[in-house]
Design an enzyme around this catalytic site. Structure first.
Site, PDB file in Angstrom:
ATOM      1  CD1 TRP A  66      -1.448   2.288   2.242  1.00 43.90           C
ATOM      2  CD2 TRP A  66      -2.910   1.583   0.707  1.00 43.90           C
ATOM      3  NE1 TRP A  66      -2.411   3.253   2.118  1.00 43.90           N
ATOM      4  CE2 TRP A  66      -3.325   2.852   1.184  1.00 43.90           C
ATOM      5  CE3 TRP A  66      -3.673   0.937  -0.268  1.00 43.90           C
ATOM      6  CZ2 TRP A  66      -4.477   3.477   0.723  1.00 43.90           C
ATOM      7  CZ3 TRP A  66      -4.821   1.560  -0.738  1.00 43.90           C
ATOM      8  CH2 TRP A  66      -5.217   2.811  -0.243  1.00 43.90           C
ATOM      9  CB  ILE A  67       1.527   3.925  -2.376  1.00 47.61           C
ATOM     10  CG1 ILE A  67       2.240   2.857  -3.214  1.00 47.61           C
ATOM     11  CG2 ILE A  67       2.315   5.229  -2.403  1.00 47.61           C
ATOM     12  CD1 ILE A  67       2.367   3.221  -4.684  1.00 47.61           C
ATOM     13  CG  ASP A 120      -0.666   4.038 -19.042  1.00 48.98           C
ATOM     14  OD1 ASP A 120      -1.014   5.152 -19.487  1.00 48.98           O
ATOM     15  OD2 ASP A 120      -1.478   3.188 -18.629  1.00 48.98           O
TER      16      ASP A 120
END
Length: 291
Positions: free
Chosen positions: A96-97, A198
């Site tokens: 998780w960031i 991207d």
């Protein structure tokens, strides 16, 4: 949301070899194709991506792309912990960031980090396997010349897909293809560079310390100007980012004139993903170079 206990058990067994206590979870993103779940366990906090796509290797290719970025870039890239399937659902588990306020030199860190990534080179454009941009197949057949790679592996597959999906007609397709002869000597000669692939503002975010983190890549070795052009398509990057990049890895003259051509690829991708609203941007570039 459907019952997720079986999915969590399968994911955790692969990632940790046990099923930790699930303290909480919540849906953080949802769409017609995928879901993203915040998962807090007694082993830590994680980000779980899931989908029901017919191509189970989408997440495996994403995992490989994240690993490749991490190996060649000092910017934060989340660690991946598990990738697989449970029943008809595919999953990718990663760190998780956490989100913190951007550091004062956030843009400079991002520009310098991207330049560092682009200094990783290869003998040919492409990659050793195909992968995906979002959920669309991305061909990476190695080629020695950027023009050939860009036309044959980037523009043509998306153009043909748009025609197959009846988003464009044969007249539009032929008009688009008439652009190719103008591109033979259009691009500066440079070594293939490792690209994020991207690079729009939604795929860069501040981590818990406020430093830039990269997510959701579509990696390959391409012309480095592609990443920089894509970063300008939907905004979100300030002048300090570009200045910092150029201070480390200067660009050839004429980049601004080439941006619209590079961005035909992401515009075609968005056309195929989201529909005809993106045709006007493509038509604008065709008028600019053909009329």
């Amino acid at each position: 949301m459907e019952s997720l206990e079986g999915l969590f058990e399968s994911v955790c067994l692969q990632a940790f070899g046990r099923v930790p206590a699930i303290r909480q979870y919540r849906l953080v993103a949802a769409g017609t194709r995928s879901q993203a779940i915040y998962l807090q366990t007694d082993a830590g906090e994680y980000f779980l991506k899931t989908n029901h796509e017919s191509s189970p290797e989408i997440f495996e290719r994403e995992r490989e792309g994240l690993d490749r970025l991490r190996a060649h870039c000092s910017l934060y890239v989340p660690q991946t912990l598990a990738c697989g399937s449970h029943e008809d659902r595919h999953f990718l588990l990663m760190d998780w960031i956490g989100s913190g306020p951007e550091q004062a030199d956030y843009s400079e860190q991002l520009g310098e980090g991207l330049a560092e990534l682009h200094m990783c080179t290869s003998e040919s454009f492409g990659l050793d396997r195909n992968n995906y941009i979002a959920v669309l197949a991305q061909k990476n057949k190695p080629m020695s010349r950027w023009y050939d790679f860009f036309v044959e592996n980037r523009l043509e597959p998306q153009l043909q897909l748009a025609f197959y999906n009846q988003l464009i007609d044969s007249d539009f397709m032929e008009r688009f293809r008439s652009l190719y002869e103008h591109l033979q000597d259009f691009f500066p000669s440079e070594k293939p560079a490792l690209l994020h692939g991207d690079l729009w503002s939604g795929n860069v975010l501040p981590d818990a310390t406020g430093a830039p983190a990269l997510i959701d890549p579509a990696v390959y070795f391409g012309h480095r100007e592609v990443d920089l052009a894509f970063s300008r398509l939907f905004g979100g990057f300030d002048d300090r980012f570009y200045e910092a990049y150029r201070s480390v890895f200067p660009l050839e003259q004429g980049f601004d004139e080439r941006v619209a051509v590079y961005n035909l690829y992401p515009l075609l991708v968005h056309l195929n993903l989201f529909g005809k609203a993106y045709l006007s941007g493509i038509e604008h570039t065709l008028r600019r170079f053909l009329d």
